[in-house]
Design an enzyme around this catalytic site. Structure first.
Site, PDB file in Angstrom:
ATOM      1  N   HIS A  22       0.867  -1.189   0.000  1.00 48.18           N
ATOM      2  CA  HIS A  22       0.000   0.000   0.000  1.00 48.18           C
ATOM      3  C   HIS A  22       0.896   1.228   0.000  1.00 48.18           C
ATOM      4  O   HIS A  22       2.132   1.121  -0.099  1.00 48.18           O
ATOM      5  CB  HIS A  22      -0.948  -0.050   1.198  1.00 48.18           C
ATOM      6  N   HIS A  25       4.050   1.381   2.259  1.00 50.90           N
ATOM      7  CA  HIS A  25       5.244   0.744   1.682  1.00 50.90           C
ATOM      8  C   HIS A  25       5.832   1.639   0.587  1.00 50.90           C
ATOM      9  O   HIS A  25       7.047   1.802   0.492  1.00 50.90           O
ATOM     10  CB  HIS A  25       4.875  -0.618   1.066  1.00 50.90           C
ATOM     11  N   GLY A 135       9.014   1.788   8.655  1.00 54.15           N
ATOM     12  CA  GLY A 135       7.955   2.766   8.917  1.00 54.15           C
ATOM     13  C   GLY A 135       7.806   3.035  10.406  1.00 54.15           C
ATOM     14  O   GLY A 135       7.949   2.126  11.227  1.00 54.15           O
ATOM     15  N   SER A 173      -2.457  -0.172   6.580  1.00 54.48           N
ATOM     16  CA  SER A 173      -1.911  -1.444   7.037  1.00 54.48           C
ATOM     17  C   SER A 173      -2.465  -2.529   6.129  1.00 54.48           C
ATOM     18  O   SER A 173      -3.629  -2.462   5.717  1.00 54.48           O
ATOM     19  CB  SER A 173      -2.363  -1.728   8.476  1.00 54.48           C
ATOM     20  N   ARG A 175      -3.364  -5.214   7.048  1.00 56.35           N
ATOM     21  CA  ARG A 175      -4.426  -5.887   7.816  1.00 56.35           C
ATOM     22  C   ARG A 175      -5.752  -5.123   7.762  1.00 56.35           C
ATOM     23  O   ARG A 175      -6.772  -5.659   8.210  1.00 56.35           O
ATOM     24  CB  ARG A 175      -3.994  -6.084   9.268  1.00 56.35           C
TER      25      ARG A 175
END
Ligand code: AMP
Length: 281
Positions: A22, A25, A135, A173, A175
């Protein structure tokens, strides 16, 4: 590739990821591109950093679109090994950073950081980057890696990049895809709680207990949220502070339904000893 680049005095950058890429990154890769050439990304869902009841088996995977994104971002090489290459059957050597690995994330996820520091050590050994990008969303992880690099005299610099968020404040994230519509809305409570603390700090409040009470009150106002931890800690030791006087993190781990999310607010005095804070949210 790394040996050749080193011989040519080029700066090699590495952005380690677990895939399902995403914009968070992408921000690591963009910074690496500004500072290094070549830039290498890795994708490896590291089994050793997942607990037995965690989401290793269902961790999101999007290898084809990831490779396309990396190409678009101008990454020079992708390292995406198989687990068997990284961990032979009788693998038995681990890197463990004592103390910090046991607190906060480490307390909630026993063994997690041992898995993280071991894989990062291996990635640094294999890829041989001059600089590796992480990050700040995973603030404790970034600090552990800095300690590992210092303690073991590794020849790599660690760069820590700001948190990238959705427009409504939710930290990106991999997740987040686990959240259903209602949970996705509720998940903004992490950002809202950090903002409430920021507002009090801006108004001059420095008492950690008071700020923590605000944080908890805000989180508890969300029906779908269950706090794992909500703490204000020193940015180097990650020990709790009583007053916000030097660099600190406001750290959150919160379940939204079954999904565990983390987020933080990084605070640092604008100059040493100053009561004026810079906020990194
Ligand atoms: P992951 O793939 O989740 O293991 O993350 C790989 C790297 O991307 C880690 O250094 C993370 O801290 C970083 N990262 C993940 N989410 C974000 C975000 N929202 N903003 C900035 N960095 C992030």
């Amino acid at each position: 590739m790394a040996r050749q680049a080193r011989e040519q005095n080029r700066i090699i950058g590495l952005a380690p990821t677990m895939g399902a890429l995403h914009e968070g990154h992408a921000s690591l890769i963009a910074r690496a591109k500004r500072e290094c050439s070549p830039v290498i990304a890795s994708i490896f869902v590291n089994p050793k950093q997942f607990g037995p009841n965690e989401d290793f088996a269902k961790y999101p995977s999007a290898f084809e679109s990831d490779t396309e994104k990396l190409k678009q971002a101008g990454v020079d090489a992708l390292f995406a090994p198989e687990a068997a290459e990284i961990y032979p059957r009788d693998f038995s050597t681990y890197v463990h950073v004592e103390g910090l690995s046991e607190r906060l994330e480490g307390r909630s996820r026993p063994g997690h950081f041992r898995g993280v520091t071991t894989i990062v050590m291996k990635l640094l050994q294999i890829v041989q980057p001059h600089r590796a990008y992480f990050g700040r969303k995973d603030a404790q992880q970034a600090r552990l890696i800095e300690l590992m690099v210092r303690d073991l005299n590794l020849d790599a610099e660690i760069a820590v990049c700001p948190i990238v968020r959705d427009p409504d404040g939710l930290a990106l994230s991999s997740r987040n895809v686990y959240l259903n519509g209602e949970e996705r809305k509720a998940a903004t409570v992490l950002f809202r709680a950090l903002q409430a603390v920021k507002k009090e700090l801006e108004a001059g409040s420095r008492d950690a207990l008071h700020l923590q009470a605000t944080l908890r009150r805000k989180l508890e106002s969300e029906r779908l949220a269950a706090i794992d931890y909500a703490e204000i800690v020193d940015a180097e030791s990650f020990e709790p502070v009583t007053r916000v006087a030097k660099a600190c993190y406001v750290l959150l781990a919160v379940f939204i339904g079954k999904t565990r999310l983390i987020d933080n607010l990084y605070l640092e005095p604008k100059s040493p000893g100053s009561d004026h804070l810079a906020f990194h949210l």
